[in-house]
Design an enzyme around this catalytic site. Sequence first.
Site, PDB file in Angstrom:
ATOM      1  N   ASN A  14       0.911  -1.176   0.000  1.00  0.00           N
ATOM      2  CA  ASN A  14       0.000   0.000   0.000  1.00  0.00           C
ATOM      3  C   ASN A  14       0.933   1.204   0.000  1.00  0.00           C
ATOM      4  OD1 ASN A  14      -2.222   1.318   2.559  1.00  0.00           O
ATOM      5  ND2 ASN A  14      -2.340   1.655   0.372  1.00  0.00           N
TER       6      ASN A  14
ATOM      7  N   ASN B 158      -6.737  10.572  -0.554  1.00  0.00           N
ATOM      8  CA  ASN B 158      -6.915   9.447  -1.483  1.00  0.00           C
ATOM      9  C   ASN B 158      -6.709   9.924  -2.924  1.00  0.00           C
ATOM     10  OD1 ASN B 158      -7.767   7.242   0.307  1.00  0.00           O
ATOM     11  ND2 ASN B 158      -9.559   8.529   0.717  1.00  0.00           N
TER      12      ASN B 158
ATOM     13  N   CYS C 213      -4.873   6.403   8.314  1.00  0.00           N
ATOM     14  CA  CYS C 213      -4.253   5.510   7.331  1.00  0.00           C
ATOM     15  C   CYS C 213      -3.210   4.678   8.070  1.00  0.00           C
ATOM     16  CB  CYS C 213      -3.617   6.309   6.201  1.00  0.00           C
ATOM     17  SG  CYS C 213      -2.877   5.248   4.923  1.00  0.00           S
TER      18      CYS C 213
ATOM     19  N   HIS D 216     -15.366   2.093   8.328  1.00  0.00           N
ATOM     20  CA  HIS D 216     -15.217   0.764   7.731  1.00  0.00           C
ATOM     21  C   HIS D 216     -16.482  -0.043   7.939  1.00  0.00           C
ATOM     22  CE1 HIS D 216     -10.843   0.556   6.780  1.00  0.00           C
ATOM     23  NE2 HIS D 216     -10.795   1.559   7.643  1.00  0.00           N
TER      24      HIS D 216
ATOM     25  N   GLU E 190     -10.950   0.183  -0.822  1.00  0.00           N
ATOM     26  CA  GLU E 190     -10.728   1.405  -0.053  1.00  0.00           C
ATOM     27  C   GLU E 190     -11.537   2.574  -0.604  1.00  0.00           C
ATOM     28  OE1 GLU E 190      -7.053   2.905   1.191  1.00  0.00           O
ATOM     29  OE2 GLU E 190      -6.054   0.970   1.344  1.00  0.00           O
TER      30      GLU E 190
ATOM     31  N   CYS F 268      -4.504  -2.676   3.627  1.00  0.00           N
ATOM     32  CA  CYS F 268      -5.201  -1.540   4.242  1.00  0.00           C
ATOM     33  C   CYS F 268      -5.039  -1.707   5.750  1.00  0.00           C
ATOM     34  CB  CYS F 268      -6.673  -1.519   3.840  1.00  0.00           C
ATOM     35  SG  CYS F 268      -7.596  -0.156   4.585  1.00  0.00           S
TER      36      CYS F 268
ATOM     37  N   GLY G 132      -8.150  -1.091   7.629  1.00  0.00           N
ATOM     38  CA  GLY G 132      -9.056  -2.202   7.304  1.00  0.00           C
ATOM     39  C   GLY G 132      -8.739  -3.427   8.129  1.00  0.00           C
TER      40      GLY G 132
HETATM   41  N1  LIG Z   1      -8.964   4.951   1.897  1.00  0.00           N
HETATM   42  C1  LIG Z   1      -8.958   5.240   3.342  1.00  0.00           C
HETATM   43  C2  LIG Z   1      -7.624   5.924   3.739  1.00  0.00           C
HETATM   44  C3  LIG Z   1      -6.412   5.005   3.575  1.00  0.00           C
HETATM   45  C4  LIG Z   1      -6.501   3.793   4.443  1.00  0.00           C
HETATM   46  C5  LIG Z   1      -5.504   2.680   4.165  1.00  0.00           C
HETATM   47  N2  LIG Z   1      -4.557   2.913   3.093  1.00  0.00           N
HETATM   48  C6  LIG Z   1      -4.806   2.253   5.450  1.00  0.00           C
HETATM   49  O1  LIG Z   1      -3.662   1.773   5.405  1.00  0.00           O
HETATM   50  O2  LIG Z   1      -5.470   2.358   6.518  1.00  0.00           O
HETATM   51  C7  LIG Z   1     -10.124   6.170   3.700  1.00  0.00           C
HETATM   52  O3  LIG Z   1     -10.553   6.943   2.821  1.00  0.00           O
HETATM   53  O4  LIG Z   1     -10.550   6.122   4.855  1.00  0.00           O
END
Ligand SMILES: N[C@H](CCC[C@H](N)C(=O)O)C(=O)O
Length: 268
Positions: free
Chosen positions: A13, A64, A73, A150, A199, A208, A211
Site C-alpha cells: 500500500n 486518497n 491511514c 469501515h 478502499e 489496508c 481495514g
Molecule cells: N482509503 C482510506 C484511507 C487510507 C486507508 C488505508 N490505506 C490504510 O492503510 O489504513 C479512507 O478513505 O478512509
Amino acid sequence: MRFAFHKMHGLGNDFVVIDARSAPVVIDAGVARGICDRRQGIGCDQLILIEAADGADAAMRIWNPDGSEAGACGNASRCVAMLLGDGAAIDTPGGRITARVAGDLIEIDMGLPRFHWEAVPLAYPLDTLDVPVGWGDLGHGTALSVGNPHIVFFVAEDAEVDLATLGPLIEHDALFPERINVGVARVTGSSAIRLDVWERGAGLTRACGTGACAAAVAAVRRRLVNGPVTVTLPGGDLEIDWTPGTSIRMRGPATHVFTGEADLGAFA
Ligand SMILES: N[C@H](CCC[C@H](N)C(=O)O)C(=O)O
C-alpha cells in the site's frame, strides 16, 4: 515550488510522503489527485503530508487518489513513524496515534475504535455490530470507525466475492454519508483472518492498515477469533491486538523506497 518527498509503502500500500514540518507545502484535492495519478503524476495509493503540530511530534494529513481526505491511514502511519522515530506522537484528523519503532517493524497505537452509528457515521440509527442491510451476496456487516469509516463482511473461506463490483456500490451507498471502506474477511483460524479491502477513494489496494484493524476488532466483537489477530492481506500480514475497552495496536513493516523532488506546479 520544488518539494522533496519520500516514496514508501506498507505491504505494498504505497505512499508519497511530503515532510513539510520545516517549510509548509499547500495541498488541495486537485494537487493530491495529480500527485497520486500513476500515469500523469508520481503515483501512489495515498498522499501523506507531515506538518508541525503543537503538543505532538507532527500532524499527518491523508488524501486518497480521488482527492478526498481521510481521517486515518494505518499503513502510512507506520511509514511516518519510521521517519519520525520511536515514541513519536502523531495527530491525525481521526485522533492521536503513537508509535514504537524497532528497525522496520513498527507498532502503532491507533486509539479506541468507535461503534456508535453516528461515529461511523451511518445516515440513521442501526445496530453497527450487525448492520441489517445487504448488497448482492454481502449482508449483515459490522460497521465501525478506527479514525475512518469501515464496514466488514465475514464470508466463508471458499466464498467468491466480486469486491471490484460490490465495493464501489457499498462505498457510495446513501447509508454512508462520508462513504466507507469495505472489507471482506475470512476467518482462517482461532486468531487468523484473510482480508481484502475496497478502499474509499482508492479502490482495491494490496493492504489496508485501518481495514485490518477494523476486521480484527469486528471479529473479536463477534467472538469469531481470540486476539492478537494475524490479518493476511494480499500484500502480507499485520498483527492486530485489541480487547474491549482498549486502544487498537497494529504491528507491521514499513518500507522506504526512494526520495525524490518535484515541482508542485506540475500537479495543480
Ligand atoms: N482509503 C482510506 C484511507 C487510507 C486507508 C488505508 N490505506 C490504510 O492503510 O489504513 C479512507 O478513505 O478512509
